[in-house]
Design an enzyme around this catalytic site. Sequence first.
Site, mmCIF file in Angstrom:
data_model
loop_
_atom_site.group_PDB
_atom_site.id
_atom_site.type_symbol
_atom_site.label_atom_id
_atom_site.label_comp_id
_atom_site.label_asym_id
_atom_site.label_seq_id
_atom_site.Cartn_x
_atom_site.Cartn_y
_atom_site.Cartn_z
ATOM 1 N N SER A 152 37.675 33.987 32.318
ATOM 2 C CA SER A 152 37.008 33.485 33.512
ATOM 3 C C SER A 152 36.504 32.061 33.293
ATOM 4 O O SER A 152 37.281 31.155 33.042
ATOM 5 C CB SER A 152 35.879 34.449 33.921
ATOM 6 O OG SER A 152 35.402 34.164 35.208
ATOM 7 N N HIS A 185 41.056 39.612 35.724
ATOM 8 C CA HIS A 185 39.685 40.105 35.628
ATOM 9 C C HIS A 185 39.585 41.628 35.575
ATOM 10 O O HIS A 185 38.478 42.161 35.489
ATOM 11 C CB HIS A 185 38.856 39.584 36.805
ATOM 12 C CG HIS A 185 38.268 38.230 36.576
ATOM 13 N ND1 HIS A 185 39.029 37.103 36.472
ATOM 14 C CD2 HIS A 185 36.977 37.837 36.410
ATOM 15 C CE1 HIS A 185 38.240 36.058 36.272
ATOM 16 N NE2 HIS A 185 36.993 36.481 36.218
ATOM 17 N N GLU A 204 44.923 32.684 37.415
ATOM 18 C CA GLU A 204 44.377 33.934 37.939
ATOM 19 C C GLU A 204 43.051 33.612 38.603
ATOM 20 O O GLU A 204 42.522 32.516 38.473
ATOM 21 C CB GLU A 204 44.201 34.973 36.827
ATOM 22 C CG GLU A 204 43.230 34.601 35.719
ATOM 23 C CD GLU A 204 41.775 34.948 36.027
ATOM 24 O OE1 GLU A 204 41.530 35.924 36.767
ATOM 25 O OE2 GLU A 204 40.883 34.242 35.533
#
Length: 292
Positions: free
Chosen positions: A109, A270, A202
């Site tokens: 992330s 995630h 992503e």
Amino acid sequence: MAMLNKGDTAALVCCSNGLRPSEKQRIDTLADILGDMGIRTAVSAVMYAASTHYAGTGKKRAEAFMELYCRKDVRAVFDVSGGDLANEVLPHLDYGIFIREPKPVFGYSDLTVLLNAVNASAGMETYLYQIRNLTGACGDRQREEFYRTAMGGSACLYDFEFKFLRGSGMEGIMAGGNIRCLLKLAGTPWWPDFAGKLLFLESRSGDAAKMATYLCQLEQTGALDKVNGILLGTFTQMEEEGCRPRIEELVLNITEKRGVPVAATPQIGHGSDSRCLILGRNYCLNLQGKTL
């Protein structure tokens, strides 16, 4: 080749948003899980945030990270955070140490900024993976694959299925990560050189409009003109809400003139079942499978 042996120490750090104090139990559980594997843990002194997202300044978080990274008994560093603040640590890291003493660094992330900065500055491979997956909904499988990969020399945590959306093959050194966080490096000394690279993207949050503008910014940096291919991971909000156009359509449209190969995997992102992607590693993806 295994990166950890029984008796080794793994550091748990927090370079992005501080964790809530209520999450300490989960970190303690994670330490217990690693302990059951024979791995000792050293936990950063700058980890929890009482009332705001801040667990110390960027400098303090960077110093805590480097202190643990430099310990001789620490064999790997796992960041357990995410959010918005990881780029605060970048000016305070000692990139020369990464060159002289490379160690595996894991995060996901918002840690996209640190992983790519270390790779771009020191040429050190970094690992896009959240160690807290060991305590998540898919914990049993994650613990098995982590143990087999980190301590048994297997590559199962690095394996992922994919399909081509355009083209039939791509090869290059992998860069990228969370699209929003990656773009925070644009215009900085840590922006990757995407020439000949594979670009992985992503996202957890963001609808079609946000993804369209992120992709537009990527195009305007020139990155999409340079890459050998694009690999898409999961885009959680878009998939859960059924957003249209889908991320695949957006990427194919913005790269149509270039004809760059595009592939997609449902196994990196995630999700609590996510596999690990190695940034800085050369990947060859084709219709016969994947090689590292």
